[in-house]
Motif scaffolding. Structure first.
Motif, PDB file in Angstrom:
ATOM      1  N   ALA A 170       3.570  11.689   0.976  1.00  0.00           N
ATOM      2  CA  ALA A 170       4.803  12.130   0.320  1.00  0.00           C
ATOM      3  C   ALA A 170       4.486  12.967  -0.915  1.00  0.00           C
ATOM      4  O   ALA A 170       5.107  14.014  -1.150  1.00  0.00           O
ATOM      5  N   ALA A 171       3.510  12.528  -1.690  1.00  0.00           N
ATOM      6  CA  ALA A 171       3.135  13.269  -2.900  1.00  0.00           C
ATOM      7  C   ALA A 171       2.571  14.631  -2.551  1.00  0.00           C
ATOM      8  O   ALA A 171       2.848  15.626  -3.234  1.00  0.00           O
ATOM      9  N   MET A 172       1.789  14.713  -1.474  1.00  0.00           N
ATOM     10  CA  MET A 172       1.210  15.997  -1.096  1.00  0.00           C
ATOM     11  C   MET A 172       2.286  16.960  -0.602  1.00  0.00           C
ATOM     12  O   MET A 172       2.284  18.145  -0.974  1.00  0.00           O
ATOM     13  N   LEU A 173       3.210  16.490   0.232  1.00  0.00           N
ATOM     14  CA  LEU A 173       4.239  17.372   0.764  1.00  0.00           C
ATOM     15  C   LEU A 173       5.128  17.926  -0.345  1.00  0.00           C
ATOM     16  O   LEU A 173       5.400  19.131  -0.408  1.00  0.00           O
TER      17      LEU A 173
ATOM     18  N   GLU B  84      -3.093  26.352  -8.823  1.00  0.00           N
ATOM     19  CA  GLU B  84      -4.259  27.197  -9.057  1.00  0.00           C
ATOM     20  C   GLU B  84      -5.000  27.505  -7.757  1.00  0.00           C
ATOM     21  O   GLU B  84      -5.535  28.599  -7.576  1.00  0.00           O
ATOM     22  N   ILE B  85      -5.012  26.544  -6.848  1.00  0.00           N
ATOM     23  CA  ILE B  85      -5.675  26.768  -5.558  1.00  0.00           C
ATOM     24  C   ILE B  85      -4.937  27.836  -4.759  1.00  0.00           C
ATOM     25  O   ILE B  85      -5.536  28.786  -4.240  1.00  0.00           O
ATOM     26  N   ILE B  86      -3.602  27.693  -4.654  1.00  0.00           N
ATOM     27  CA  ILE B  86      -2.822  28.649  -3.875  1.00  0.00           C
ATOM     28  C   ILE B  86      -2.791  30.009  -4.566  1.00  0.00           C
ATOM     29  O   ILE B  86      -2.821  31.059  -3.904  1.00  0.00           O
ATOM     30  N   ARG B  87      -2.731  30.024  -5.896  1.00  0.00           N
ATOM     31  CA  ARG B  87      -2.760  31.298  -6.621  1.00  0.00           C
ATOM     32  C   ARG B  87      -4.019  32.083  -6.283  1.00  0.00           C
ATOM     33  O   ARG B  87      -3.977  33.301  -6.072  1.00  0.00           O
ATOM     34  N   ALA B  88      -5.149  31.372  -6.234  1.00  0.00           N
ATOM     35  CA  ALA B  88      -6.401  32.051  -5.881  1.00  0.00           C
ATOM     36  C   ALA B  88      -6.314  32.636  -4.474  1.00  0.00           C
ATOM     37  O   ALA B  88      -6.825  33.736  -4.215  1.00  0.00           O
TER      38      ALA B  88
ATOM     39  N   TYR C  60      -7.083  26.470   2.603  1.00  0.00           N
ATOM     40  CA  TYR C  60      -6.874  25.216   3.342  1.00  0.00           C
ATOM     41  C   TYR C  60      -7.948  24.173   3.047  1.00  0.00           C
ATOM     42  O   TYR C  60      -7.614  23.009   2.770  1.00  0.00           O
ATOM     43  N   PRO C  61      -9.249  24.516   3.088  1.00  0.00           N
ATOM     44  CA  PRO C  61     -10.265  23.489   2.783  1.00  0.00           C
ATOM     45  C   PRO C  61     -10.115  22.902   1.381  1.00  0.00           C
ATOM     46  O   PRO C  61     -10.268  21.688   1.188  1.00  0.00           O
ATOM     47  N   ALA C  62      -9.780  23.751   0.402  1.00  0.00           N
ATOM     48  CA  ALA C  62      -9.611  23.253  -0.963  1.00  0.00           C
ATOM     49  C   ALA C  62      -8.391  22.347  -1.072  1.00  0.00           C
ATOM     50  O   ALA C  62      -8.420  21.324  -1.776  1.00  0.00           O
ATOM     51  N   LEU C  63      -7.311  22.695  -0.371  1.00  0.00           N
ATOM     52  CA  LEU C  63      -6.112  21.860  -0.410  1.00  0.00           C
ATOM     53  C   LEU C  63      -6.356  20.503   0.237  1.00  0.00           C
ATOM     54  O   LEU C  63      -5.887  19.475  -0.262  1.00  0.00           O
ATOM     55  N   THR C  64      -7.086  20.485   1.353  1.00  0.00           N
ATOM     56  CA  THR C  64      -7.355  19.201   2.001  1.00  0.00           C
ATOM     57  C   THR C  64      -8.274  18.335   1.141  1.00  0.00           C
ATOM     58  O   THR C  64      -8.103  17.112   1.089  1.00  0.00           O
ATOM     59  N   SER C  65      -9.223  18.965   0.478  1.00  0.00           N
ATOM     60  CA  SER C  65     -10.085  18.202  -0.444  1.00  0.00           C
ATOM     61  C   SER C  65      -9.260  17.636  -1.588  1.00  0.00           C
ATOM     62  O   SER C  65      -9.492  16.500  -2.031  1.00  0.00           O
ATOM     63  N   GLN C  66      -8.277  18.414  -2.057  1.00  0.00           N
ATOM     64  CA  GLN C  66      -7.413  17.930  -3.130  1.00  0.00           C
ATOM     65  C   GLN C  66      -6.557  16.761  -2.659  1.00  0.00           C
ATOM     66  O   GLN C  66      -6.264  15.839  -3.421  1.00  0.00           O
ATOM     67  N   PHE C  67      -6.158  16.781  -1.369  1.00  0.00           N
ATOM     68  CA  PHE C  67      -5.402  15.653  -0.833  1.00  0.00           C
ATOM     69  C   PHE C  67      -6.257  14.387  -0.823  1.00  0.00           C
ATOM     70  O   PHE C  67      -5.764  13.301  -1.175  1.00  0.00           O
ATOM     71  N   ILE C  68      -7.506  14.499  -0.405  1.00  0.00           N
ATOM     72  CA  ILE C  68      -8.390  13.332  -0.406  1.00  0.00           C
ATOM     73  C   ILE C  68      -8.528  12.786  -1.822  1.00  0.00           C
ATOM     74  O   ILE C  68      -8.471  11.567  -2.058  1.00  0.00           O
ATOM     75  N   TYR C  69      -8.705  13.701  -2.776  1.00  0.00           N
ATOM     76  CA  TYR C  69      -8.803  13.287  -4.176  1.00  0.00           C
ATOM     77  C   TYR C  69      -7.515  12.626  -4.632  1.00  0.00           C
ATOM     78  O   TYR C  69      -7.530  11.616  -5.346  1.00  0.00           O
TER      79      TYR C  69
ATOM     80  N   LEU D 218     -12.926   4.374   2.159  1.00  0.00           N
ATOM     81  CA  LEU D 218     -13.905   5.248   2.804  1.00  0.00           C
ATOM     82  C   LEU D 218     -13.436   5.639   4.203  1.00  0.00           C
ATOM     83  O   LEU D 218     -13.527   6.817   4.601  1.00  0.00           O
ATOM     84  N   ALA D 219     -12.930   4.670   4.947  1.00  0.00           N
ATOM     85  CA  ALA D 219     -12.438   4.958   6.301  1.00  0.00           C
ATOM     86  C   ALA D 219     -11.257   5.918   6.260  1.00  0.00           C
ATOM     87  O   ALA D 219     -11.159   6.832   7.099  1.00  0.00           O
ATOM     88  N   LEU D 220     -10.355   5.739   5.303  1.00  0.00           N
ATOM     89  CA  LEU D 220      -9.217   6.645   5.172  1.00  0.00           C
ATOM     90  C   LEU D 220      -9.677   8.066   4.854  1.00  0.00           C
ATOM     91  O   LEU D 220      -9.180   9.041   5.430  1.00  0.00           O
ATOM     92  N   SER D 221     -10.633   8.191   3.945  1.00  0.00           N
ATOM     93  CA  SER D 221     -11.133   9.514   3.561  1.00  0.00           C
ATOM     94  C   SER D 221     -11.789  10.220   4.736  1.00  0.00           C
ATOM     95  O   SER D 221     -11.520  11.401   5.006  1.00  0.00           O
ATOM     96  N   VAL D 222     -12.654   9.492   5.446  1.00  0.00           N
ATOM     97  CA  VAL D 222     -13.339  10.084   6.599  1.00  0.00           C
ATOM     98  C   VAL D 222     -12.337  10.424   7.702  1.00  0.00           C
ATOM     99  O   VAL D 222     -12.413  11.493   8.330  1.00  0.00           O
ATOM    100  N   GLY D 223     -11.384   9.542   7.929  1.00  0.00           N
ATOM    101  CA  GLY D 223     -10.385   9.782   8.963  1.00  0.00           C
ATOM    102  C   GLY D 223      -9.530  11.009   8.673  1.00  0.00           C
ATOM    103  O   GLY D 223      -9.299  11.850   9.553  1.00  0.00           O
ATOM    104  N   PHE D 224      -9.062  11.138   7.445  1.00  0.00           N
ATOM    105  CA  PHE D 224      -8.250  12.301   7.093  1.00  0.00           C
ATOM    106  C   PHE D 224      -9.079  13.580   7.109  1.00  0.00           C
ATOM    107  O   PHE D 224      -8.575  14.642   7.478  1.00  0.00           O
ATOM    108  N   SER D 225     -10.337  13.497   6.703  1.00  0.00           N
ATOM    109  CA  SER D 225     -11.206  14.674   6.758  1.00  0.00           C
ATOM    110  C   SER D 225     -11.345  15.167   8.190  1.00  0.00           C
ATOM    111  O   SER D 225     -11.277  16.377   8.462  1.00  0.00           O
TER     112      SER D 225
END
Length: 222
Positions: A29-32, A106-110, A147-156, A198-205
């Motif tokens: 929800a926070a990411m969307l 900042e990610i999307i601006r770039a 996209y890769p930076a946004l997905t990494s930001q979601f994991i964070y 850890l499982a959640l992070s790997v799964g979402f990645s």
């Protein structure tokens, strides 16, 4: 010698599973919502009026240069002084959205600034409106780039949800804290919580990688 006993943790594993599900819901929800904020703010920074750019710059600088924990405390404990009282879960969601919005902007601006000006000029030549140019010519290639930076930001962001337990918001860490208080099996509880994160992070990645392969298959240029 410490006597490891995972029986209480396994007996109450459904409690941790519910906490993990709440973490996933809160993160998604926070990411969307944060993604919508990021797109609007990135448009404001690149195409908006000067006063809007100044406001967005101030928002980004404040969020990126203050601790996330302080931001949560300000929203949950500070905002009631101004008449805005939120539940722990609502305050946690707002804090995550505000935090993700600043970094996502900042990610999307770039990504937007990586689009060649010739493509935009071609859009004007074809008679496209400003909104159509932003949607079809700028945003889609920009999102592929970032996209890769946004997905990494979601994991964070998902890992950052562990902090919201300090205001009694419902998440995996809060469930782990409750279980630890009931069983006093600190090591067993928190090693299990660590493995779940850890499982959640790997799964979402893996999920994001699959989405990238399916969605962005076309070449960037010919």
């Amino acid at each position: 010698m410490y006597d490891f006993n995972f029986a209480p943790v396994l007996a109450a594993f459904d409690q941790l599973a519910i906490g993990a599900w709440l973490t996933v819901r809160l993160s998604c929800a926070a990411m969307l919502i944060g993604l919508v904020v990021s797109i609007f703010c990135s448009w404001g920074k690149t195409s908006g009026p000067k006063i809007l750019r100044a406001v967005i710059d101030g928002y980004i600088e404040i969020i990126r240069n203050t601790p996330f924990l302080v931001q949560i405390f300000f929203i949950y404990f500070g905002m009631p002084s101004l008449g805005l009282r939120l539940s722990p879960n609502s305050a946690a969601l707002l804090a995550l959205v505000v935090n993700f919005g600043a970094y996502g902007t900042e990610i999307i601006r770039a990504g937007i600034e990586s689009i060649h000006k010739g493509q935009v000029e071609a859009g004007w030549a074809l008679g496209l409106s400003r909104a159509q140019i932003f949607r079809y010519i700028i945003m889609k290639p920009a999102l592929r780039t970032v996209y890769p930076a946004l997905t990494s930001q979601f994991i964070y962001l998902m890992l950052n949800t562990s902090v919201v337990s300090v205001i009694s918001a419902d998440d995996l860490t809060a469930a782990g804290n409750d279980l630890q208080s009931a069983t006093f099996a600190s090591f067993e509880v928190y090693i299990t919580v660590t493995l779940i994160y850890l499982a959640l992070s790997v799964g979402f990645s893996a999920l994001f990688y699959a989405i990238e392969k399916m969605t962005f298959k076309y070449p960037l240029s010919r």
